[in-house]
Design an enzyme around this catalytic site. Sequence first.
Site, mmCIF file in Angstrom:
data_model
loop_
_atom_site.group_PDB
_atom_site.id
_atom_site.type_symbol
_atom_site.label_atom_id
_atom_site.label_comp_id
_atom_site.label_asym_id
_atom_site.label_seq_id
_atom_site.Cartn_x
_atom_site.Cartn_y
_atom_site.Cartn_z
ATOM 1 N N ARG A 1 0.821 -1.197 0.000
ATOM 2 C CA ARG A 1 0.000 0.000 0.000
ATOM 3 C C ARG A 1 0.859 1.253 0.000
ATOM 4 N NH1 ARG A 1 -4.741 2.455 -0.548
ATOM 5 N NH2 ARG A 1 -4.631 4.400 0.588
ATOM 6 N N PRO B 1 -9.261 2.730 -0.869
ATOM 7 C CA PRO B 1 -9.312 3.529 -2.103
ATOM 8 C C PRO B 1 -8.308 4.682 -2.058
ATOM 9 C CG PRO B 1 -11.117 4.090 -0.685
ATOM 10 C CD PRO B 1 -10.425 2.930 -0.027
ATOM 11 N N ILE B 2 -8.026 5.279 -3.212
ATOM 12 C CA ILE B 2 -7.127 6.446 -3.233
ATOM 13 C C ILE B 2 -7.789 7.631 -3.932
ATOM 14 C CG2 ILE B 2 -4.984 5.103 -3.101
ATOM 15 C CD1 ILE B 2 -4.671 5.502 -6.132
ATOM 16 N N ASP B 3 -9.127 7.668 -3.871
ATOM 17 C CA ASP B 3 -9.863 8.755 -4.530
ATOM 18 C C ASP B 3 -9.450 10.135 -4.009
ATOM 19 O OD1 ASP B 3 -11.139 7.534 -2.214
ATOM 20 O OD2 ASP B 3 -12.645 9.115 -2.416
ATOM 21 N N LEU B 4 -9.209 10.250 -2.706
ATOM 22 C CA LEU B 4 -8.839 11.567 -2.146
ATOM 23 C C LEU B 4 -7.443 11.987 -2.634
ATOM 24 C CD1 LEU B 4 -10.125 11.080 1.509
ATOM 25 C CD2 LEU B 4 -11.291 12.213 -0.388
ATOM 26 N N ILE C 1 -12.078 4.033 11.441
ATOM 27 C CA ILE C 1 -11.169 4.407 10.352
ATOM 28 C C ILE C 1 -11.221 3.402 9.205
ATOM 29 C CG2 ILE C 1 -8.773 4.931 9.736
ATOM 30 C CD1 ILE C 1 -9.952 6.972 11.666
ATOM 31 N N ASP D 1 -4.252 1.754 14.414
ATOM 32 C CA ASP D 1 -3.192 0.746 14.310
ATOM 33 C C ASP D 1 -2.940 0.035 15.634
ATOM 34 O OD1 ASP D 1 -1.076 2.449 11.866
ATOM 35 O OD2 ASP D 1 -2.969 1.368 11.718
ATOM 36 N N CYS E 1 -5.507 -4.342 1.219
ATOM 37 C CA CYS E 1 -5.111 -5.377 2.168
ATOM 38 C C CYS E 1 -6.379 -5.786 2.922
ATOM 39 C CB CYS E 1 -4.020 -4.890 3.100
ATOM 40 S SG CYS E 1 -4.491 -3.440 3.983
HETATM 41 C C1 EPZ Z 1 -1.851 5.299 6.948
HETATM 42 O O1 EPZ Z 1 -2.592 4.593 5.959
HETATM 43 C C2 EPZ Z 1 -0.988 4.252 7.630
HETATM 44 N N1 EPZ Z 1 -0.071 3.662 6.642
HETATM 45 C C3 EPZ Z 1 -1.876 3.173 8.242
HETATM 46 O O2 EPZ Z 1 -1.023 2.259 8.938
HETATM 47 C C4 EPZ Z 1 -2.817 3.825 9.250
HETATM 48 O O3 EPZ Z 1 -3.695 2.855 9.758
HETATM 49 C C5 EPZ Z 1 -3.625 4.935 8.548
HETATM 50 O O4 EPZ Z 1 -2.731 5.878 7.938
HETATM 51 C C6 EPZ Z 1 -4.530 5.684 9.521
HETATM 52 O O5 EPZ Z 1 -3.762 6.266 10.525
HETATM 53 C C7 EPZ Z 1 1.058 4.337 6.315
HETATM 54 O O6 EPZ Z 1 1.324 5.423 6.795
HETATM 55 C C8 EPZ Z 1 1.958 3.670 5.328
HETATM 56 P P1 EPZ Z 1 -5.799 6.936 5.454
HETATM 57 P P2 EPZ Z 1 -3.466 5.410 4.868
HETATM 58 O O7 EPZ Z 1 -5.639 7.422 4.057
HETATM 59 O O8 EPZ Z 1 -2.750 6.648 4.478
HETATM 60 C C9 EPZ Z 1 -10.070 6.004 3.650
HETATM 61 C C10 EPZ Z 1 -0.051 0.179 9.407
HETATM 62 O O9 EPZ Z 1 -0.447 -0.854 9.957
HETATM 63 N N2 EPZ Z 1 -9.561 6.662 2.428
HETATM 64 O O10 EPZ Z 1 -5.724 7.916 6.586
HETATM 65 O O11 EPZ Z 1 -3.858 4.461 3.819
HETATM 66 C C11 EPZ Z 1 -9.384 4.666 3.880
HETATM 67 O O12 EPZ Z 1 -10.026 3.641 3.145
HETATM 68 C C12 EPZ Z 1 -0.952 0.910 8.424
HETATM 69 O O13 EPZ Z 1 1.083 0.703 9.604
HETATM 70 C C13 EPZ Z 1 -10.451 6.909 1.380
HETATM 71 O O14 EPZ Z 1 -11.634 6.581 1.450
HETATM 72 O O15 EPZ Z 1 -4.743 5.786 5.759
HETATM 73 C C14 EPZ Z 1 -9.522 4.469 5.360
HETATM 74 O O16 EPZ Z 1 -10.798 3.936 5.645
HETATM 75 C C15 EPZ Z 1 -2.315 0.253 8.303
HETATM 76 N N3 EPZ Z 1 -9.988 7.491 0.252
HETATM 77 C C16 EPZ Z 1 -9.434 5.891 5.913
HETATM 78 O O17 EPZ Z 1 -9.696 6.770 4.810
HETATM 79 C C17 EPZ Z 1 -8.667 7.880 0.109
HETATM 80 O O18 EPZ Z 1 -8.301 8.430 -0.946
HETATM 81 C C18 EPZ Z 1 -8.074 6.236 6.508
HETATM 82 O O19 EPZ Z 1 -7.150 6.075 5.502
HETATM 83 C C19 EPZ Z 1 -7.782 7.619 1.189
HETATM 84 C C20 EPZ Z 1 -8.249 7.013 2.327
#
Ligand code: EPZ
Length: 415
Positions: free
Chosen positions: A94, A124-127, A329, A307, A118
């Site tokens: 990821r 998703p990465i829409d944001l 989350i 986490d 995972c």
């Molecule tokens: C980071 O993931 C961390 N990974 C994650 O740690 C951590 O759980 C997460 O932040 C929250 O703190 C790294 O830093 C490499 P998010 P990230 O974008 O950036 C949704 C670990 O075990 N979302 O804040 O992917 C998403 O699906 C990992 O070390 C969208 O909908 O987290 C989730 O439900 C696991 N669209 C929520 O937001 C988007 O474009 C939080 O995701 C982006 C995210």
Amino acid sequence: MDGNELYINGPQRMHGELLIQGSKNAALPILAAAVLGTGIFILHHCPRISDVEHMLEMLEDAGCRVKWEGHMLIVDTRYLDNYQVNGNGAGKMRSTVTLLGSILGRMHRVAIPYPGGCTIGKRPIDLHLKGLEQLGAVFEHQEHALVGSAQRLHGAEVYLDFPSVGATENILLASVLADGMTTIHGAAMEPEIVELASFLRKMGAKVRGDGTPVILIEGVKTLHAAEYIIPSDRIVAGTYLFGAMMTKGEARLLHVPMAHLGNIPKLLQQMGALVETEEDCIYVNMKRQCSSLPYVVTAPFPGFPTDLQSALVAALSTASGMSFIEEKIFEARFQIVPELQKMGASIASEESFALIDGNARLRGARVEAKELRGGAALIMAALAAEGETCIYGMEYVRRGYEDINGDLKKLGIVI
Ligand code: EPZ
């Protein structure tokens, strides 16, 4: 025993002192940021974990040269020449998604394999894409790759619907070399964002407001190399703190920036622990059974981190009384529950809620690590369980824990 299984005979009492490894979630975006500057970077206290190794493979694909000297990583970006990165392990991972913003920011073109989701959610990465498009990027979704390009990257007022850590990082990375001012509204405030911004400032970037919901960036023409100390991993530290709680033990964790632990010390005190903190050291001592917690909800920083939710579920399984956890989350982050039930825990989980009827006397069992943080939490549970536990799927744990065997030995545990 093959490398992917860990056997622990419990119960054991954790007792000892440990220097905590470098942070995975700080190191990965900082490595991505190096692409934006030209020169030789020196990164100290870098964790030697598989996610970092995969990121390094992708940096080498891009033309960087990397070299380990112990935990010091030397990254030479002077020969960066390829915007298409593949890395043979990247698809699974990821965290390569943060290369989108930095390679785009440096080369105005990028192609990465689709970031692996995972088991904790579809991720998703829409944001990310919406924010990068506002800076002038255009994306094309190919069969196995995501391709981005930008004639010109320009500043913009970006509003994030959710304080996504990764989206904040990608927009920050693409904005530091863009023309003009960028403001990120509704930005993530995690410590890893502040570390990334500090690293970018050392490279010559103009970034302010990191750690608050509004980050201001003024684009500059070029960025240079920098030397940096990766902070210790707050989630690794939190994992072992819950391990000390579950084993009625004590642990002194060194080199942990207290500011990164948020409300965790207070929560451990609510569960009945003696907690002493100095600026970068935390000592926890648990002399009795943990107390239950009526309600804990996971939230963006400085709330309780998602986490550490699995480690909290494991600890509360042995606590006195009922506890209730809401996961806000990720949509599928209670993978550990069926495995803990095999060990005798009494938990009911439904979508984003888990109700834990504590007082479980955990017993050894053969359990599966299905993802990184759940796997680590099962190892903590095994320390408290009667009899032998086998945890298989250790390759997931090695994504984020550099040497959990060695760490536990220093904390007085026999593996
Ligand atoms: C980071 O993931 C961390 N990974 C994650 O740690 C951590 O759980 C997460 O932040 C929250 O703190 C790294 O830093 C490499 P998010 P990230 O974008 O950036 C949704 C670990 O075990 N979302 O804040 O992917 C998403 O699906 C990992 O070390 C969208 O909908 O987290 C989730 O439900 C696991 N669209 C929520 O937001 C988007 O474009 C939080 O995701 C982006 C995210």
